[in-house]
Design a protein around this motif. Structure first.
Motif, PDB file in Angstrom:
ATOM      1  N   CYS A 105       0.833  -1.205   0.000  1.00 50.01           N
ATOM      2  CA  CYS A 105       0.000   0.000   0.000  1.00 50.01           C
ATOM      3  C   CYS A 105       0.864   1.252   0.000  1.00 50.01           C
ATOM      4  CB  CYS A 105      -0.906   0.015   1.221  1.00 50.01           C
ATOM      5  SG  CYS A 105      -2.208  -1.237   1.222  1.00 50.01           S
ATOM      6  N   ARG A 106       1.984   1.168   0.683  1.00 49.53           N
ATOM      7  CA  ARG A 106       2.853   2.337   0.843  1.00 49.53           C
ATOM      8  C   ARG A 106       3.924   2.408  -0.243  1.00 49.53           C
ATOM      9  NH1 ARG A 106       1.422   5.078   5.089  1.00 49.53           N
ATOM     10  NH2 ARG A 106       0.661   4.103   7.006  1.00 49.53           N
ATOM     11  N   ASP A 107       3.710   1.629  -1.271  1.00 46.98           N
ATOM     12  CA  ASP A 107       4.578   1.723  -2.432  1.00 46.98           C
ATOM     13  C   ASP A 107       6.003   1.263  -2.185  1.00 46.98           C
ATOM     14  OD1 ASP A 107       3.833   2.294  -4.984  1.00 46.98           O
ATOM     15  OD2 ASP A 107       4.903   4.204  -5.049  1.00 46.98           O
ATOM     16  N   VAL A 108       6.167   0.354  -1.254  1.00 51.99           N
ATOM     17  CA  VAL A 108       7.476  -0.265  -1.075  1.00 51.99           C
ATOM     18  C   VAL A 108       7.560  -1.436  -2.046  1.00 51.99           C
ATOM     19  CG1 VAL A 108       8.976  -1.538   0.498  1.00 51.99           C
ATOM     20  CG2 VAL A 108       7.583   0.363   1.360  1.00 51.99           C
ATOM     21  N   LEU A 116      15.688  -4.959   2.454  1.00 51.33           N
ATOM     22  CA  LEU A 116      15.639  -4.675   3.882  1.00 51.33           C
ATOM     23  C   LEU A 116      15.841  -5.947   4.700  1.00 51.33           C
ATOM     24  CD1 LEU A 116      15.116  -2.989   6.377  1.00 51.33           C
ATOM     25  CD2 LEU A 116      12.652  -3.210   5.960  1.00 51.33           C
TER      26      LEU A 116
ATOM     27  N   PHE B  65      -4.847   5.538   5.473  1.00 55.09           N
ATOM     28  CA  PHE B  65      -5.478   4.607   4.540  1.00 55.09           C
ATOM     29  C   PHE B  65      -6.852   5.093   4.100  1.00 55.09           C
ATOM     30  CE2 PHE B  65      -2.414   1.908   6.684  1.00 55.09           C
ATOM     31  CZ  PHE B  65      -1.887   1.206   5.628  1.00 55.09           C
ATOM     32  N   VAL B  81      -2.548   5.753  -0.542  1.00 53.64           N
ATOM     33  CA  VAL B  81      -1.962   5.694   0.802  1.00 53.64           C
ATOM     34  C   VAL B  81      -0.617   6.419   0.798  1.00 53.64           C
ATOM     35  CG1 VAL B  81      -1.199   4.158   2.636  1.00 53.64           C
ATOM     36  CG2 VAL B  81      -3.069   3.468   1.120  1.00 53.64           C
ATOM     37  N   PRO B  82      -0.348   7.232   1.823  1.00 51.58           N
ATOM     38  CA  PRO B  82       0.944   7.938   1.912  1.00 51.58           C
ATOM     39  C   PRO B  82       2.099   6.960   1.774  1.00 51.58           C
ATOM     40  CG  PRO B  82      -0.530   8.658   3.666  1.00 51.58           C
ATOM     41  CD  PRO B  82      -1.221   7.528   2.960  1.00 51.58           C
ATOM     42  N   LYS B  83       3.083   7.356   1.006  1.00 49.30           N
ATOM     43  CA  LYS B  83       4.209   6.457   0.771  1.00 49.30           C
ATOM     44  C   LYS B  83       5.026   6.258   2.048  1.00 49.30           C
ATOM     45  CE  LYS B  83       4.583   7.693  -4.096  1.00 49.30           C
ATOM     46  NZ  LYS B  83       3.654   6.639  -4.538  1.00 49.30           N
ATOM     47  N   ALA B  84       5.770   5.172   2.057  1.00 47.56           N
ATOM     48  CA  ALA B  84       6.584   4.819   3.226  1.00 47.56           C
ATOM     49  C   ALA B  84       7.559   5.934   3.571  1.00 47.56           C
ATOM     50  CB  ALA B  84       7.334   3.525   2.943  1.00 47.56           C
ATOM     51  N   PHE B  88       7.938   4.726   9.030  1.00 49.13           N
ATOM     52  CA  PHE B  88       7.358   3.428   8.670  1.00 49.13           C
ATOM     53  C   PHE B  88       8.444   2.380   8.463  1.00 49.13           C
ATOM     54  CE2 PHE B  88       6.215   0.418   5.270  1.00 49.13           C
ATOM     55  CZ  PHE B  88       5.214  -0.258   5.913  1.00 49.13           C
ATOM     56  N   LYS B  89       9.476   2.775   7.765  1.00 47.80           N
ATOM     57  CA  LYS B  89      10.549   1.804   7.498  1.00 47.80           C
ATOM     58  C   LYS B  89      11.216   1.374   8.797  1.00 47.80           C
ATOM     59  CE  LYS B  89      11.452   3.325   2.795  1.00 47.80           C
ATOM     60  NZ  LYS B  89      12.363   3.985   1.841  1.00 47.80           N
TER      61      LYS B  89
END
Lengths: 129, 129
Positions: A105-108, A116, B65, B81-84, B88-89
């Motif tokens: 969803c977060r474009d990872v 990672l 979301f 959805v806001p990107k990472a 978040f990472k």
DNA sequence: ATATCTGTTGCAGTAATGGTATAACAGTTA
DNA sequence: TAACTGTTATACCATTACTGCAACAGATAT
């Protein structure tokens, strides 16, 4: 001792204990057959209750990480930790799924995600430090 | 509705709700701008309390979301959805770490682990089914 | 034997969390 | 005005995490 707890965390203390000991085994700081402090001494050491340590030990025992000889104390499983079975892989899958879903969803990208993971794996290879 | 809860699970209901909705977004079953049922109707639908649904929605809103127009209802974030971000990472790293540590202890190779992740990623690609 | 170590168990109490229930408020829309 | 929306408040119950004190059972050393 390498135990480092965060009492502010919402992750339960006993769970943190479990994780840290597993980390210790993973990075070979705790070797098979090596002894762990008694529930009482470890509890006193980090300033928590005996029951909390015992709960962590019970879970580690349940999962095969340690053995508990009734009066001899706690020992890292001399035969090594039981290898991953279907149940574990199933659990692993179940745990990874939501992490991956949110990552998507977060474009990872898959590539970035795997990278990672590899990075984390690396941190368990160089045993020293 | 694609919501499927397990009331026997130790994973809280509201958390399961959050995960399932994120899954829905990840596999493109829920598209940006698409409407979600009201707290009351969804609660009635799956036979739980309004507050439980609201708690899930609040968390989803908090994490970007969904959007909640005061009287229009709940909508999947139309801007995506806001990107990472780093936060978040960081969280992702923190969540993956214990899974990887235990995998190492259980003799799951890095290769096998990454393969499992890839397999999970695959399940989010084929949108239909 | 006695004392001391071990893990284990029991009971009790506190605080926080998850879930439910009932109810009301504040805007929007028909 | 009526019916819908999300939001908020209060209360209640069950469970969980943690603590504290205490006791038991088996092993060891003196």
């Amino acid at each position: 001792m390498f135990i480092n707890l965060d009492f502010e965390s919402n992750e339960p203390i006993y769970q943190q204990l479990v994780h840290q000991i597993i980390e210790g085994i993973a990075r070979k700081e705790l070797l098979p057959g090596e002894g762990l402090p008694s529930v009482r001494s470890l509890a006193a050491d980090i300033g928590i209750n005996l029951h909390t340590v015992n709960k962590a030990y019970q879970q580690l025992k349940q999962d095969g990480f340690i053995l508990i000889h009734r009066q001899k104390g706690v020992v890292v499983n001399p035969d090594g930790v039981p290898k991953a079975d279907d149940s574990f892989k199933n659990q692993l899958n179940k745990n990874l799924r939501p992490l991956i879903a949110e990552s998507i969803c977060r474009d990872v990208s898959e590539e970035e995600f795997l990278k990672l993971c590899s990075t984390i794996f690396e941190t368990y290879k160089g045993g020293s430090t």
